[in-house]
Design a protein around this motif. Structure first.
Motif, PDB file in Angstrom:
ATOM      1  N   ALA A   1      42.408  41.877  40.914  1.00 23.41           N
ATOM      2  CA  ALA A   1      42.561  43.291  40.594  1.00 23.41           C
ATOM      3  C   ALA A   1      43.346  43.434  39.295  1.00 23.41           C
ATOM      4  O   ALA A   1      44.484  42.998  39.193  1.00 23.41           O
ATOM      5  CB  ALA A   1      43.291  44.001  41.726  1.00 23.41           C
TER       6      ALA A   1
ATOM      7  N   PRO B   1      39.159  55.811  35.273  1.00 25.17           N
ATOM      8  CA  PRO B   1      39.293  56.213  36.676  1.00 25.17           C
ATOM      9  C   PRO B   1      38.490  55.351  37.650  1.00 25.17           C
ATOM     10  O   PRO B   1      38.966  55.041  38.730  1.00 25.17           O
ATOM     11  CB  PRO B   1      38.788  57.658  36.694  1.00 25.17           C
TER      12      PRO B   1
ATOM     13  N   SER C   1      45.300  45.592  36.481  1.00 29.94           N
ATOM     14  CA  SER C   1      46.038  46.843  36.415  1.00 29.94           C
ATOM     15  C   SER C   1      46.112  47.384  34.997  1.00 29.94           C
ATOM     16  O   SER C   1      46.193  48.586  34.804  1.00 29.94           O
ATOM     17  CB  SER C   1      47.453  46.672  36.970  1.00 29.94           C
ATOM     18  N   GLU C   2      46.059  46.486  33.998  1.00 32.13           N
ATOM     19  CA  GLU C   2      46.257  46.958  32.643  1.00 32.13           C
ATOM     20  C   GLU C   2      45.649  45.993  31.631  1.00 32.13           C
ATOM     21  O   GLU C   2      45.662  44.788  31.815  1.00 32.13           O
ATOM     22  CB  GLU C   2      47.757  47.085  32.380  1.00 32.13           C
TER      23      GLU C   2
ATOM     24  N   THR D   1      43.463  55.852  31.127  1.00 27.64           N
ATOM     25  CA  THR D   1      43.049  55.152  32.338  1.00 27.64           C
ATOM     26  C   THR D   1      41.554  55.318  32.539  1.00 27.64           C
ATOM     27  O   THR D   1      41.013  56.392  32.321  1.00 27.64           O
ATOM     28  CB  THR D   1      43.792  55.710  33.564  1.00 27.64           C
TER      29      THR D   1
ATOM     30  N   LEU E   1      37.748  52.197  37.684  1.00 26.10           N
ATOM     31  CA  LEU E   1      38.385  50.911  37.974  1.00 26.10           C
ATOM     32  C   LEU E   1      39.877  51.040  38.245  1.00 26.10           C
ATOM     33  O   LEU E   1      40.508  50.089  38.684  1.00 26.10           O
ATOM     34  CB  LEU E   1      38.180  49.942  36.802  1.00 26.10           C
ATOM     35  N   GLY E   2      40.461  52.196  37.942  1.00 28.52           N
ATOM     36  CA  GLY E   2      41.911  52.344  38.052  1.00 28.52           C
ATOM     37  C   GLY E   2      42.622  51.456  37.045  1.00 28.52           C
ATOM     38  O   GLY E   2      43.725  50.986  37.276  1.00 28.52           O
ATOM     39  N   LEU E   3      41.978  51.208  35.920  1.00 23.82           N
ATOM     40  CA  LEU E   3      42.472  50.286  34.905  1.00 23.82           C
ATOM     41  C   LEU E   3      43.141  51.068  33.784  1.00 23.82           C
ATOM     42  O   LEU E   3      42.538  51.955  33.188  1.00 23.82           O
ATOM     43  CB  LEU E   3      41.299  49.469  34.360  1.00 23.82           C
ATOM     44  N   ARG E   4      44.416  50.737  33.522  1.00 22.35           N
ATOM     45  CA  ARG E   4      45.140  51.365  32.421  1.00 22.35           C
ATOM     46  C   ARG E   4      44.840  50.604  31.134  1.00 22.35           C
ATOM     47  O   ARG E   4      44.852  49.382  31.110  1.00 22.35           O
ATOM     48  CB  ARG E   4      46.642  51.337  32.669  1.00 22.35           C
TER      49      ARG E   4
ATOM     50  N   ARG F   1      47.209  42.942  39.209  1.00 21.50           N
ATOM     51  CA  ARG F   1      48.022  43.565  40.261  1.00 21.50           C
ATOM     52  C   ARG F   1      48.384  42.485  41.276  1.00 21.50           C
ATOM     53  O   ARG F   1      47.512  41.792  41.776  1.00 21.50           O
ATOM     54  CB  ARG F   1      47.225  44.649  40.975  1.00 21.50           C
TER      55      ARG F   1
END
Length: 95
Positions: free
Chosen positions: A60, A8, A62-63, A6, A10-13, A76
């Motif tokens: 947004a 951190p 997420s992955e 991840t 961006l909170g992007l997996r 997201r």
């Protein structure tokens, strides 16, 4: 089997499939003229262009999932972009 981490900020997996790594390793081992760099770097810049425009449009992410045949970007929730936003994201790959 896949590699996961991840980002951190961006909170992007990020997910990278085993087969993506296997194909990449095979190309690196067989590519004695470094042609892969002339292919891989533009592909990464192209996909990063889409990602940056999506973030600027407020989508947004997420992955991001790397497979041997494509790179999937998962958002997201539901994000409906305007026609202009869709064109901007599509054109962002030109960056």
């Amino acid at each position: 089997m896949e590699l996961r981490f991840t980002i951190p900020l961006l909170g992007l997996r990020i997910r990278v499939s085993f087969w993506f790594l296997a194909v990449l390793t095979l190309f690196l081992l067989l590519d004695y003229q470094l042609v892969l760099w002339y292919v891989a770097v533009p592909i990464l810049i192209h996909e990063a262009g889409h990602l940056v425009v999506m973030l600027f449009c407020g989508v947004a992410m997420s992955e991001v999932f790397f497979t041997p045949f494509d790179i999937r970007m998962v958002t997201r929730g539901k994000h409906a972009l305007s026609y202009g936003g869709e064109i901007a994201v599509a054109a962002g790959g030109i960056a």
